[in-house]
Design a protein around this motif. Structure first.
Motif, PDB file in Angstrom:
ATOM      1  N   LEU A  96       0.564  -1.046   0.148  1.00 46.21           N
ATOM      2  CA  LEU A  96      -0.138  -0.143   0.184  1.00 46.21           C
ATOM      3  C   LEU A  96       0.842   1.148  -0.104  1.00 46.21           C
ATOM      4  CD1 LEU A  96      -3.095   0.346   0.298  1.00 46.21           C
ATOM      5  CD2 LEU A  96      -2.738   0.856   2.559  1.00 46.21           C
ATOM      6  N   GLN A  97       2.121   1.371   0.918  1.00 50.05           N
ATOM      7  CA  GLN A  97       3.022   2.432   0.816  1.00 50.05           C
ATOM      8  C   GLN A  97       3.446   2.646  -0.401  1.00 50.05           C
ATOM      9  OE1 GLN A  97       5.550   1.907   4.014  1.00 50.05           O
ATOM     10  NE2 GLN A  97       3.747   2.075   5.227  1.00 50.05           N
TER      11      GLN A  97
ATOM     12  N   PRO B  44      -3.917   5.325   0.304  1.00 52.98           N
ATOM     13  CA  PRO B  44      -4.279   5.610   1.656  1.00 52.98           C
ATOM     14  C   PRO B  44      -5.390   4.654   2.171  1.00 52.98           C
ATOM     15  CG  PRO B  44      -5.038   7.885   0.966  1.00 52.98           C
ATOM     16  CD  PRO B  44      -4.130   7.097   0.134  1.00 52.98           C
ATOM     17  N   MET B  45      -5.808   4.298   2.763  1.00 51.26           N
ATOM     18  CA  MET B  45      -6.757   3.087   3.816  1.00 51.26           C
ATOM     19  C   MET B  45      -8.024   4.601   3.226  1.00 51.26           C
ATOM     20  SD  MET B  45      -5.422   1.838   7.005  1.00 51.26           S
ATOM     21  CE  MET B  45      -6.998   0.259   7.194  1.00 51.26           C
ATOM     22  N   GLY B  46      -9.314   3.913   2.656  1.00 52.11           N
ATOM     23  CA  GLY B  46     -10.174   4.614   2.114  1.00 52.11           C
ATOM     24  C   GLY B  46     -10.156   4.814   1.316  1.00 52.11           C
TER      25      GLY B  46
ATOM     26  N   VAL C  80      -8.994  -3.160   8.138  1.00 49.86           N
ATOM     27  CA  VAL C  80      -7.776  -4.281   7.162  1.00 49.86           C
ATOM     28  C   VAL C  80      -9.068  -5.132   8.353  1.00 49.86           C
ATOM     29  CG1 VAL C  80      -5.729  -5.322   8.931  1.00 49.86           C
ATOM     30  CG2 VAL C  80      -5.817  -2.845   8.556  1.00 49.86           C
ATOM     31  N   ASP C  81      -8.735  -6.036   6.977  1.00 46.95           N
ATOM     32  CA  ASP C  81      -9.560  -7.960   7.527  1.00 46.95           C
ATOM     33  C   ASP C  81      -9.246  -8.187   8.389  1.00 46.95           C
ATOM     34  OD1 ASP C  81      -9.870 -10.609   6.851  1.00 46.95           O
ATOM     35  OD2 ASP C  81     -11.582  -9.683   5.611  1.00 46.95           O
ATOM     36  N   GLN C  82     -10.075  -7.926   9.461  1.00 41.85           N
ATOM     37  CA  GLN C  82      -9.524  -9.301  10.923  1.00 41.85           C
ATOM     38  C   GLN C  82      -9.187 -10.457  10.372  1.00 41.85           C
ATOM     39  OE1 GLN C  82     -12.797  -8.795  12.968  1.00 41.85           O
ATOM     40  NE2 GLN C  82     -12.812  -6.663  13.242  1.00 41.85           N
ATOM     41  N   GLN C  83      -9.563 -11.234   9.818  1.00 42.92           N
ATOM     42  CA  GLN C  83      -8.905 -12.924   9.728  1.00 42.92           C
ATOM     43  C   GLN C  83      -7.479 -12.321   8.758  1.00 42.92           C
ATOM     44  OE1 GLN C  83     -11.580 -14.463   6.764  1.00 42.92           O
ATOM     45  NE2 GLN C  83     -13.260 -14.884   9.616  1.00 42.92           N
TER      46      GLN C  83
ATOM     47  N   ARG D 137      -5.522  -9.707   8.134  1.00 42.28           N
ATOM     48  CA  ARG D 137      -4.842  -8.337   8.026  1.00 42.28           C
ATOM     49  C   ARG D 137      -4.834  -7.732   7.086  1.00 42.28           C
ATOM     50  NH1 ARG D 137      -6.764  -7.710  12.681  1.00 42.28           N
ATOM     51  NH2 ARG D 137      -5.572  -6.252  12.979  1.00 42.28           N
ATOM     52  N   LEU D 138      -4.881  -7.771   5.889  1.00 40.12           N
ATOM     53  CA  LEU D 138      -4.397  -7.558   4.835  1.00 40.12           C
ATOM     54  C   LEU D 138      -5.044  -5.705   4.322  1.00 40.12           C
ATOM     55  CD1 LEU D 138      -3.587 -10.487   2.415  1.00 40.12           C
ATOM     56  CD2 LEU D 138      -1.983  -8.728   3.695  1.00 40.12           C
ATOM     57  N   ILE D 139      -5.081  -5.346   3.610  1.00 42.73           N
ATOM     58  CA  ILE D 139      -5.800  -4.142   3.463  1.00 42.73           C
ATOM     59  C   ILE D 139      -6.519  -4.710   1.731  1.00 42.73           C
ATOM     60  CG2 ILE D 139      -6.249  -1.776   2.753  1.00 42.73           C
ATOM     61  CD1 ILE D 139      -3.778  -1.405   4.543  1.00 42.73           C
TER      62      ILE D 139
END
Length: 395
Positions: A229-230, A235-237, A273-276, A278-280
């Motif tokens: 992502l970086q 950015p997230m969202g 972040v996906d809780q299972q 841990r990815l975006i």
């Protein structure tokens, strides 16, 4: 008797004498020189690790999904009297094309009654307005200069007639709409996934006729790590806009015997972040995948599993090596100053079919083995052979 003894012992004496002569000659022969065995070194090709300014490619994968996918249901009840050839599994249809025709006889009758109701309401309104005009004239003649009350000039009756006309027109519009709804269609160009009904079947407003999806664009949901992502500077969202349309992404998959590629763009990312895993997750879109967006006529079909590659926007310094230099997932063979093998663990940040990018564990200028080697042992002495430099720039 002595002669017989001597005659029998003579051969034995001759043999003994010959054996003794052989032993003397063997003892007098000089011993052969012993040759020292030398170890044969393994010859290995190597290339020098060089630091470069690179843009790292972000690799991920995902499944192609339709951006719009719906169950097709009628808004009115009726018996199916016609089904278009376009409403078949896998068939395509145009926006506004009639896919299913319901029996519309009852709805035509309802439309005729609604038209008659409007006509009757218009007559009643004309009569009410005429009576109100007469009442006003009579009042003004009998009471000059005075303003009558609403009831004295039939204003409530006129308002009631106007309301009845509006109601009749609403019923007419409803009847026209229901008649139009007997022709079941969709407002987009698409493809049929399945058909669940047949000719002559009676359906209600809750009956599922089939399922279809729009082909104007498709989506691919791509899992990304924080690092990826970086690299994409997302950015997230994130939501694409005219000022920032999002990074381009190349989607690829093997279709038949050929490797196909399609061009898309990341248009948004999740805000959590996906809780299972841990990815975006990011969403890439491809416009008109069954038309102009196809790869030499091969569409980016829904359900296809594709690999995705997007070029990072951040420039960084990193060591670039040929792909052959990487052993297992994070090992390289380094030839040290004493020509001995050093099995090194490195941090790999990006790999492709041609090259690998190393972030740490290796220094600029070190000799890295690129040829194959069996039974490599840490510290073994080797014979390094330089390999011609290759252009491994990622820019």
């Amino acid at each position: 008797m002595n002669k017989k003894y001597l005659k029998g012992a003579a051969p034995v004496l001759v043999l003994a004498l010959g054996f003794g002569v052989v032993q003397v000659m063997s003892a007098a022969k000089p011993a052969p020189e012993k040759k020292e065995e030398t170890q044969r070194l393994v010859s290995l090709l190597y290339t020098e690790a060089r630091e470069q300014a690179v843009h790292l490619a972000v690799d991920t994968q995902g499944e192609v999904r339709p951006r719009t996918e719906i169950d097709l249901t009628p808004q009115v009840a009726g018996r199916i009297v016609a089904i278009s050839d376009s409403f078949a599994e896998g068939a395509g249809f145009e926006p506004g094309e009639t896919l299913i025709q319901l029996d519309d006889a009852d709805y035509r009758l309802a439309l005729a009654r609604a038209e008659a109701g409007v006509a009757a309401a218009e007559v009643v309104l004309l009569q009410a307005r005429a009576a109100a005009a007469i009442k006003r004239q009579q009042w003004q003649a009998a009471n000059p200069g005075r303003e009558p009350t609403p009831l004295q000039v039939n204003r409530p009756q006129v308002a009631e007639a106007e309301a009845e006309l509006r109601s009749a027109k609403a019923e007419l519009a409803d009847a026209q709409l229901n008649l139009e709804r007997t022709r079941i269609k969709l407002p987009f160009r698409g493809r049929v996934i399945r058909r669940d009904v047949g000719l002559g079947q009676y359906v209600t407003a809750s009956t599922v006729l089939g399922r279809a999806f729009a082909t104007d664009r498709v989506e691919v949901r791509l899992p990304l790590t924080d690092f990826q992502l970086q690299e994409l500077d997302l950015p997230m969202g994130f939501v694409a806009s005219d000022r920032n349309p999002g990074p381009q992404v190349t989607l690829s998959a093997r279709v038949g015997r050929d490797q196909r590629q399609w061009q898309g763009r990341i248009v948004r990312t999740q805000a959590a972040v996906d809780q299972q895993t841990r990815l975006i997750y990011a969403v890439a879109e491809v416009n008109d995948p069954y038309g102009e967006g196809a790869s030499d006529g091969v569409p980016l079909a829904v359900g296809l599993f594709v690999s995705a590659e997007a070029e990072g926007v951040r420039e960084r310094r990193a060591l670039v090596l040929p792909r052959d230099a990487l052993r297992s997932a994070d090992k390289v063979y380094v030839v040290d100053e004493d020509n001995r093998l050093d099995i090194r663990t490195v941090e790999v940040v990006s790999t492709s079919e041609e090259r690998v990018v190393i972030a740490s564990g290796l220094a600029d200028g070190e000799r890295v083995v690129t040829s194959t080697i069996a039974n490599a042992v840490d510290g073994m002495e080797v014979q390094p052979i330089t390999q011609l430099a290759q252009n491994l720039s990622l820019q």
